[in-house]
Write an enzyme that holds these catalytic residues in place. Sequence first.
Site, short mmCIF file in Angstrom:
data_model
loop_
_atom_site.label_atom_id
_atom_site.label_comp_id
_atom_site.label_asym_id
_atom_site.label_seq_id
_atom_site.Cartn_x
_atom_site.Cartn_y
_atom_site.Cartn_z
N SER A 1 133.67 -12.20 81.84
CA SER A 1 132.29 -11.71 81.76
C SER A 1 132.07 -11.11 80.38
O SER A 1 132.84 -10.26 79.96
CB SER A 1 132.03 -10.60 82.77
OG SER A 1 132.20 -11.05 84.07
N GLU B 1 130.51 -6.14 77.74
CA GLU B 1 131.69 -5.41 78.22
C GLU B 1 132.89 -5.77 77.35
O GLU B 1 133.93 -5.11 77.41
CB GLU B 1 131.95 -5.67 79.71
CG GLU B 1 132.49 -7.03 80.07
CD GLU B 1 133.55 -6.96 81.15
OE1 GLU B 1 134.41 -6.06 81.07
OE2 GLU B 1 133.54 -7.81 82.06
N ARG C 1 134.03 -0.62 84.61
CA ARG C 1 134.61 -1.15 83.37
C ARG C 1 134.72 -0.06 82.30
O ARG C 1 134.46 -0.29 81.12
CB ARG C 1 133.78 -2.31 82.81
CG ARG C 1 133.62 -3.51 83.72
CD ARG C 1 134.95 -4.23 83.93
NE ARG C 1 134.75 -5.52 84.54
CZ ARG C 1 134.64 -5.72 85.84
NH1 ARG C 1 134.74 -4.70 86.68
NH2 ARG C 1 134.47 -6.94 86.32
N1 EPU Z 1 124.24 -15.54 89.55
C1 EPU Z 1 123.15 -16.23 89.06
N2 EPU Z 1 123.37 -17.38 88.38
C2 EPU Z 1 124.60 -17.89 88.19
C3 EPU Z 1 125.73 -17.18 88.69
C4 EPU Z 1 125.52 -16.00 89.36
O1 EPU Z 1 122.00 -15.83 89.22
O2 EPU Z 1 124.72 -18.95 87.58
C5 EPU Z 1 124.00 -14.27 90.28
C6 EPU Z 1 124.03 -14.56 91.77
O3 EPU Z 1 122.99 -13.85 92.37
C7 EPU Z 1 125.36 -13.97 92.20
C8 EPU Z 1 125.48 -12.81 91.25
O4 EPU Z 1 124.99 -13.32 90.00
O5 EPU Z 1 125.31 -13.54 93.52
C9 EPU Z 1 126.88 -12.27 91.10
O6 EPU Z 1 127.75 -13.30 90.64
P1 EPU Z 1 129.34 -13.18 90.84
O7 EPU Z 1 129.66 -12.87 92.24
O8 EPU Z 1 129.94 -14.39 90.20
O9 EPU Z 1 129.76 -11.88 90.07
P2 EPU Z 1 129.29 -11.25 88.70
O10 EPU Z 1 128.48 -10.04 88.94
O11 EPU Z 1 128.70 -12.30 87.87
C10 EPU Z 1 131.36 -9.64 88.53
C11 EPU Z 1 132.39 -9.27 87.52
C12 EPU Z 1 133.45 -10.36 87.41
C13 EPU Z 1 134.10 -10.52 88.77
C14 EPU Z 1 133.01 -10.89 89.78
C15 EPU Z 1 133.55 -10.97 91.19
C16 EPU Z 1 131.23 -7.89 85.89
C17 EPU Z 1 130.72 -7.79 84.50
N3 EPU Z 1 131.77 -9.05 86.22
O12 EPU Z 1 130.69 -10.81 88.05
O13 EPU Z 1 134.44 -9.91 86.50
O14 EPU Z 1 135.08 -11.54 88.74
O15 EPU Z 1 131.99 -9.86 89.77
O16 EPU Z 1 133.86 -9.69 91.64
O17 EPU Z 1 131.16 -6.92 86.65
C18 EPU Z 1 135.12 -9.97 84.21
O18 EPU Z 1 134.92 -8.75 84.16
O19 EPU Z 1 135.55 -10.61 83.20
C19 EPU Z 1 134.83 -10.71 85.42
C20 EPU Z 1 134.94 -12.02 85.49
#
Ligand code: EPU
Length: 331
Positions: free
Chosen positions: A232, A327, A162
Site C-alpha cells: 500500500s 505510508e 501504521r
Molecule cells: N477498493 C476499491 N477498489 C479497488 C480495491 C479496493 O474501491 O480496486 C475498496 C473496496 O471497497 C475494499 C476496500 O477498498 O473493500 C478495502 O480494500 P482491501 O481490503 O484490499 O484493503 P485496503 O484498505 O486497501 C489495507 C492495508 C493492506 C492490508 C489490507 C488487508 C492499509 C494502507 N493497507 O488495505 O496493507 O493488506 O488492508 O487488511 O491500511 C500494506 O500496508 O502494504 C498493505 C498491503
Amino acid sequence: MTIKENISLLPFNTFRMDVKAKIFAEYSSVEELRQLLDMYRGGKILHIGSGSNLLFTKDYDGVVLHSAMRRARCTNEDSDHVWIEADNGLVMDELIEQLCDMGISGMENLSHIPGEVGASAVQNVGAYGVEAKDVIESVRAVSLENGEERVFTNAECRYGYRDSVFKNELRGQYIITHVVYRLNKHFEPKLEYGNLQCEVGDKPTPMSVREAVVRIRRQKLPEVSELGSAGSFFKNPIVPREVYEAIAAQYERVPHFEQDGGVKIPAAWLIEQCGWKGKMLGGAQCYEKQPLVLVNRNNAAPEDIVNLAAAICKGVKEKFGIEISPEVNYI
Ligand code: EPU
C-alpha cells in the site's frame, strides 16, 4: 560484519529503484552494530529492513545499515501463551510460517507481508484485522547516540495505525534489534475482515488461515519478486463524519468503516473514483487490481513514482477535499 562502498541499492528495495549508497554495512550481532555506530556516529545513517516500505528518491549519501541477525527463540511460556523473541533481520513471514507449522497463533493474519521483524515493529504493519502491535509485548533497541540498550514496552512504543514512537518523537534515535511477541497456544481465529471467513472455510487452523490470507493477497497485491512496489502506498484516511456523509449523499454505496474519531474511507475507492486505477505516469503505474498500490511497471525512475503519487493526492483532494498521505517513507 561486511562494509561495502558505493553500491547499488537495487537488491535492497522492493520498488527496485537503482540508486546508490555511499556505504552499506551489515552486522551479525548487537556488538557489531555498536562498533558500526561508533565508526559512523554523527553522519547520516539509515537502517533498512527488506526495503519494502520505502522509496529511494535519490542516491543515499550516507551509511545504510542492515541486520544479518535472523534467529528466533522461545523465551517463556505458560499454559496459554508462548513468548518468542525474534532478531530484527528475520523475515517476518518466515517466522509466521514456522509458528503456524507449530500450531502457535496470533500472527497468521499477517502472513505474506514483505518485510523483516525490526521494521515491522517500527511501522506496526497490519492486515486482515490484526496489527503487529496486537502481538508485540516489547522491543529491544539500541540508541544511535550512545549504543546503550533500552527495552520499550508495547505501551511505550505508542502504536497507532501504521505508526509508532519510532516514526515520531524517537525517529532516527533507536535501532530495534529484537522483538518479543506474546503468542497463543490455543487458537482463536480472527476472521471478521472482508471475505477471509469464506476463504478459510470450516475448522480453521493457524496454517489454514495463513494459506487463505496468502491466497487473497496473491489475487490483489503484486508479488514484489515480480513487480516492484512497496505494498500500500497510501494510508486509508479517517475523515470527520460530515465529510463522509457529504460523499455518501452523492455516491451510491461508499465503502466505509466506523472508527474512533471518524469514518475510514478506503483510499483505494477514492483513487478509483478519480480515474487513476491502472493509469501510468512515466514507468510508474497505479496498480490495476488495487489502486492503493503504486508499481514500478516499466523501469520507473524515482521521480515517476513521486510524480504519480503527487498527482493522485492532488486528484483526491480536488474531487473529495480529502488529503491522503503516503505510508511509504521517502528517503
Ligand atoms: N477498493 C476499491 N477498489 C479497488 C480495491 C479496493 O474501491 O480496486 C475498496 C473496496 O471497497 C475494499 C476496500 O477498498 O473493500 C478495502 O480494500 P482491501 O481490503 O484490499 O484493503 P485496503 O484498505 O486497501 C489495507 C492495508 C493492506 C492490508 C489490507 C488487508 C492499509 C494502507 N493497507 O488495505 O496493507 O493488506 O488492508 O487488511 O491500511 C500494506 O500496508 O502494504 C498493505 C498491503
